[in-house]
Design a protein around this motif. Structure first.
Motif, PDB file in Angstrom:
ATOM      1  N   LEU A 149      58.618  76.672 -19.310  1.00  0.00           N
ATOM      2  CA  LEU A 149      58.509  77.615 -18.201  1.00  0.00           C
ATOM      3  C   LEU A 149      57.131  77.460 -17.578  1.00  0.00           C
ATOM      4  O   LEU A 149      56.119  77.507 -18.274  1.00  0.00           O
ATOM      5  CB  LEU A 149      58.724  79.046 -18.691  1.00  0.00           C
ATOM      6  CG  LEU A 149      58.563  80.154 -17.649  1.00  0.00           C
ATOM      7  CD1 LEU A 149      59.624  81.235 -17.872  1.00  0.00           C
ATOM      8  CD2 LEU A 149      57.168  80.770 -17.698  1.00  0.00           C
ATOM      9  N   LYS A 150      57.100  77.258 -16.255  1.00  0.00           N
ATOM     10  CA  LYS A 150      55.844  77.027 -15.550  1.00  0.00           C
ATOM     11  C   LYS A 150      55.498  78.229 -14.672  1.00  0.00           C
ATOM     12  O   LYS A 150      56.326  78.705 -13.900  1.00  0.00           O
ATOM     13  CB  LYS A 150      55.946  75.765 -14.689  1.00  0.00           C
ATOM     14  CG  LYS A 150      56.196  74.509 -15.517  1.00  0.00           C
ATOM     15  CD  LYS A 150      56.377  73.287 -14.641  1.00  0.00           C
ATOM     16  CE  LYS A 150      56.675  72.054 -15.491  1.00  0.00           C
ATOM     17  NZ  LYS A 150      56.901  70.846 -14.657  1.00  0.00           N
ATOM     18  N   LEU A 151      54.278  78.684 -14.811  1.00  0.00           N
ATOM     19  CA  LEU A 151      53.777  79.821 -14.039  1.00  0.00           C
ATOM     20  C   LEU A 151      52.628  79.337 -13.155  1.00  0.00           C
ATOM     21  O   LEU A 151      51.706  78.693 -13.650  1.00  0.00           O
ATOM     22  CB  LEU A 151      53.319  80.922 -14.984  1.00  0.00           C
ATOM     23  CG  LEU A 151      52.811  82.228 -14.376  1.00  0.00           C
ATOM     24  CD1 LEU A 151      53.057  83.388 -15.357  1.00  0.00           C
ATOM     25  CD2 LEU A 151      51.333  82.183 -14.016  1.00  0.00           C
ATOM     26  N   LEU A 152      52.706  79.636 -11.872  1.00  0.00           N
ATOM     27  CA  LEU A 152      51.676  79.223 -10.914  1.00  0.00           C
ATOM     28  C   LEU A 152      51.094  80.448 -10.233  1.00  0.00           C
ATOM     29  O   LEU A 152      51.825  81.277  -9.691  1.00  0.00           O
ATOM     30  CB  LEU A 152      52.262  78.273  -9.866  1.00  0.00           C
ATOM     31  CG  LEU A 152      51.297  77.816  -8.757  1.00  0.00           C
ATOM     32  CD1 LEU A 152      50.166  76.973  -9.331  1.00  0.00           C
ATOM     33  CD2 LEU A 152      52.059  77.033  -7.680  1.00  0.00           C
ATOM     34  N   MET A 153      49.768  80.554 -10.257  1.00  0.00           N
ATOM     35  CA  MET A 153      49.050  81.620  -9.563  1.00  0.00           C
ATOM     36  C   MET A 153      48.399  81.067  -8.304  1.00  0.00           C
ATOM     37  O   MET A 153      47.691  80.055  -8.365  1.00  0.00           O
ATOM     38  CB  MET A 153      47.974  82.209 -10.466  1.00  0.00           C
ATOM     39  CG  MET A 153      48.478  82.996 -11.640  1.00  0.00           C
ATOM     40  SD  MET A 153      47.146  83.354 -12.823  1.00  0.00           S
ATOM     41  CE  MET A 153      47.327  81.962 -13.950  1.00  0.00           C
ATOM     42  N   VAL A 154      48.644  81.709  -7.173  1.00  0.00           N
ATOM     43  CA  VAL A 154      48.005  81.342  -5.911  1.00  0.00           C
ATOM     44  C   VAL A 154      47.553  82.632  -5.231  1.00  0.00           C
ATOM     45  O   VAL A 154      47.983  83.724  -5.604  1.00  0.00           O
ATOM     46  CB  VAL A 154      48.960  80.548  -4.986  1.00  0.00           C
ATOM     47  CG1 VAL A 154      49.416  79.263  -5.656  1.00  0.00           C
ATOM     48  CG2 VAL A 154      50.166  81.391  -4.584  1.00  0.00           C
ATOM     49  N   HIS A 155      46.724  82.489  -4.210  1.00  0.00           N
ATOM     50  CA  HIS A 155      46.327  83.699  -3.481  1.00  0.00           C
ATOM     51  C   HIS A 155      47.335  84.011  -2.371  1.00  0.00           C
ATOM     52  O   HIS A 155      47.926  85.088  -2.351  1.00  0.00           O
ATOM     53  CB  HIS A 155      44.929  83.567  -2.883  1.00  0.00           C
ATOM     54  CG  HIS A 155      44.502  84.824  -2.169  1.00  0.00           C
ATOM     55  ND1 HIS A 155      44.180  85.968  -2.848  1.00  0.00           N
ATOM     56  CD2 HIS A 155      44.385  85.113  -0.846  1.00  0.00           C
ATOM     57  CE1 HIS A 155      43.881  86.922  -1.965  1.00  0.00           C
ATOM     58  NE2 HIS A 155      43.992  86.427  -0.746  1.00  0.00           N
ATOM     59  N   GLY A 156      47.518  83.078  -1.436  1.00  0.00           N
ATOM     60  CA  GLY A 156      48.468  83.292  -0.343  1.00  0.00           C
ATOM     61  C   GLY A 156      49.807  82.654  -0.647  1.00  0.00           C
ATOM     62  O   GLY A 156      50.810  83.326  -0.877  1.00  0.00           O
ATOM     63  N   SER A 157      49.829  81.335  -0.666  1.00  0.00           N
ATOM     64  CA  SER A 157      51.026  80.581  -1.019  1.00  0.00           C
ATOM     65  C   SER A 157      50.588  79.263  -1.650  1.00  0.00           C
ATOM     66  O   SER A 157      49.405  78.911  -1.582  1.00  0.00           O
ATOM     67  CB  SER A 157      51.883  80.309   0.219  1.00  0.00           C
ATOM     68  OG  SER A 157      51.454  79.140   0.900  1.00  0.00           O
ATOM     69  N   PRO A 158      51.517  78.493  -2.249  1.00  0.00           N
ATOM     70  CA  PRO A 158      51.129  77.190  -2.786  1.00  0.00           C
ATOM     71  C   PRO A 158      50.671  76.220  -1.708  1.00  0.00           C
ATOM     72  O   PRO A 158      49.974  75.251  -1.996  1.00  0.00           O
ATOM     73  CB  PRO A 158      52.424  76.686  -3.448  1.00  0.00           C
ATOM     74  CG  PRO A 158      53.231  77.907  -3.698  1.00  0.00           C
ATOM     75  CD  PRO A 158      52.906  78.841  -2.572  1.00  0.00           C
ATOM     76  N   ARG A 159      51.049  76.498  -0.445  1.00  0.00           N
ATOM     77  CA  ARG A 159      50.732  75.586   0.646  1.00  0.00           C
ATOM     78  C   ARG A 159      49.421  75.906   1.335  1.00  0.00           C
ATOM     79  O   ARG A 159      48.721  75.009   1.811  1.00  0.00           O
ATOM     80  CB  ARG A 159      51.867  75.615   1.688  1.00  0.00           C
ATOM     81  CG  ARG A 159      53.232  75.328   1.100  1.00  0.00           C
ATOM     82  CD  ARG A 159      54.295  75.234   2.137  1.00  0.00           C
ATOM     83  NE  ARG A 159      54.460  76.452   2.939  1.00  0.00           N
ATOM     84  CZ  ARG A 159      55.488  76.679   3.757  1.00  0.00           C
ATOM     85  NH1 ARG A 159      56.437  75.761   3.882  1.00  0.00           N
ATOM     86  NH2 ARG A 159      55.571  77.801   4.439  1.00  0.00           N
ATOM     87  N   LYS A 160      49.086  77.189   1.410  1.00  0.00           N
ATOM     88  CA  LYS A 160      47.946  77.608   2.211  1.00  0.00           C
ATOM     89  C   LYS A 160      47.369  78.909   1.658  1.00  0.00           C
ATOM     90  O   LYS A 160      48.119  79.845   1.373  1.00  0.00           O
ATOM     91  CB  LYS A 160      48.373  77.777   3.678  1.00  0.00           C
ATOM     92  CG  LYS A 160      47.239  77.801   4.672  1.00  0.00           C
ATOM     93  CD  LYS A 160      47.789  77.797   6.097  1.00  0.00           C
ATOM     94  CE  LYS A 160      46.666  77.790   7.117  1.00  0.00           C
ATOM     95  NZ  LYS A 160      47.186  77.829   8.506  1.00  0.00           N
ATOM     96  N   ILE A 161      46.062  78.970   1.561  1.00  0.00           N
ATOM     97  CA  ILE A 161      45.426  80.105   0.908  1.00  0.00           C
ATOM     98  C   ILE A 161      45.631  81.419   1.664  1.00  0.00           C
ATOM     99  O   ILE A 161      45.606  82.499   1.067  1.00  0.00           O
ATOM    100  CB  ILE A 161      43.914  79.827   0.709  1.00  0.00           C
ATOM    101  CG1 ILE A 161      43.305  80.796  -0.305  1.00  0.00           C
ATOM    102  CG2 ILE A 161      43.161  79.853   2.034  1.00  0.00           C
ATOM    103  CD1 ILE A 161      41.919  80.420  -0.740  1.00  0.00           C
ATOM    104  N   ASN A 162      45.864  81.343   2.977  1.00  0.00           N
ATOM    105  CA  ASN A 162      46.042  82.576   3.753  1.00  0.00           C
ATOM    106  C   ASN A 162      47.446  82.702   4.347  1.00  0.00           C
ATOM    107  O   ASN A 162      47.662  83.454   5.302  1.00  0.00           O
ATOM    108  CB  ASN A 162      45.002  82.673   4.868  1.00  0.00           C
ATOM    109  CG  ASN A 162      45.151  81.592   5.924  1.00  0.00           C
ATOM    110  OD1 ASN A 162      45.738  80.537   5.655  1.00  0.00           O
ATOM    111  ND2 ASN A 162      44.628  81.835   7.111  1.00  0.00           N
TER     112      ASN A 162
END
Length: 257
Positions: free
Chosen positions: A124-137
């Motif tokens: 199981l993979k967990l990814l933390m981002v601020h905005g989205s995986p593509r763009k921070i905002n």
């Protein structure tokens, strides 16, 4: 496994302190911050110090990156010219207020953090981002079409995608077919500690529990609780009103908007 996640403190020291106290009571196995420590209030260095002294792994938010670059643009989306003008005052004030030591710390923060766990049937993979995986905002709102959200999710190669930036908590379970079985991905916005926008002025953070003995085909394998924490909203609002910041930010704190 029990993990606490919080985001979008935006200089609101009373809110952060209340959340960290609540997290201590919950006794999680780990704690993570998804960014945007700065902006909209008066306690930049104190907020950074609270997080640094606890050694909490932290992402860069879009506002953090703007301050690192000494920019007059935080990468925020504004609804009208009044909001845009207020935003210009805020980022100018923030650039003036932040100590170089804090700016250096913000410069060191990563954009993404990921973890991998072994479930009963697969990793199981967990990814933390601020905005989205593509763009921070980028804003990934709760009402985004499922097909679009699933595509972003799949491209990120994550089973659990944790988001900040929107200041509105939600948990969406996205079903798909995996080896002829129905499996689930989870898109979760963890809300905001210091500047909620969902009509509830209380600070918000996420408490997640999952059991690695469970399977990915179980939609309840990931248990999510949005914890709302009372704090001295009036102290934070009055601090805004006594500063050079627009009074609209004090009103927003009181109303949770």
């Amino acid at each position: 496994m029990k993990i606490a996640f919080f985001s979008d403190i935006h200089f609101n020291l009373p809110a952060l302190q209340a959340v960290l106290e609540d997290i201590d009571h919950q006794k999680p196995d780990a704690v993570y911050c998804l960014g945007d420590l700065v902006g909209y209030n008066i306690w930049p260095d104190e907020v950074a110090e609270e997080i640094r002294k606890r050694h909490i792994p932290t992402l860069a938010g879009n506002y953090d990156e703007g301050i690192v670059l000494h920019s007059n643009d935080c990468g925020c989306a504004y609804k009208d010219d009044v909001e845009k003008a207020n935003g210009a005052v805020s980022i100018a004030f923030t650039n003036q207020k932040v100590a170089e030591e804090t700016r250096t710390y913000l410069r060191s923060l990563p954009r993404h953090l990921s973890m991998e766990f072994r479930f009963a049937d697969r990793d199981l993979k967990l990814l933390m981002v601020h905005g989205s995986p593509r763009k921070i905002n980028e804003y990934l709102f709760e009402d985004r079409p499922e097909k679009s959200l699933m595509r972003i999710h799949a491209d990120s190669d994550a089973d659990i995608l944790l988001l900040g930036h929107m200041h509105k908590p939600f948990h969406r379970k996205l079903s798909y077919t995996l080896e002829d079985k129905k499996a689930f991905r989870h898109a979760i916005n963890i809300g905001s500690v210091g500047k909620p926008k969902d009509g509830d002025p209380r600070a918000c953070y996420l408490f997640m529990e999952f059991d690695t003995r469970l399977v990915s085909t179980d939609p309840e394998a990931v248990c999510v609780t949005f914890r709302r924490v009372e704090y001295d909203v009036e102290k934070a609002a009055v601090a805004v009103e006594k500063s050079e910041l627009p009074n609209a930010y004090a009103k927003a704190l009181r109303e949770g908007k």
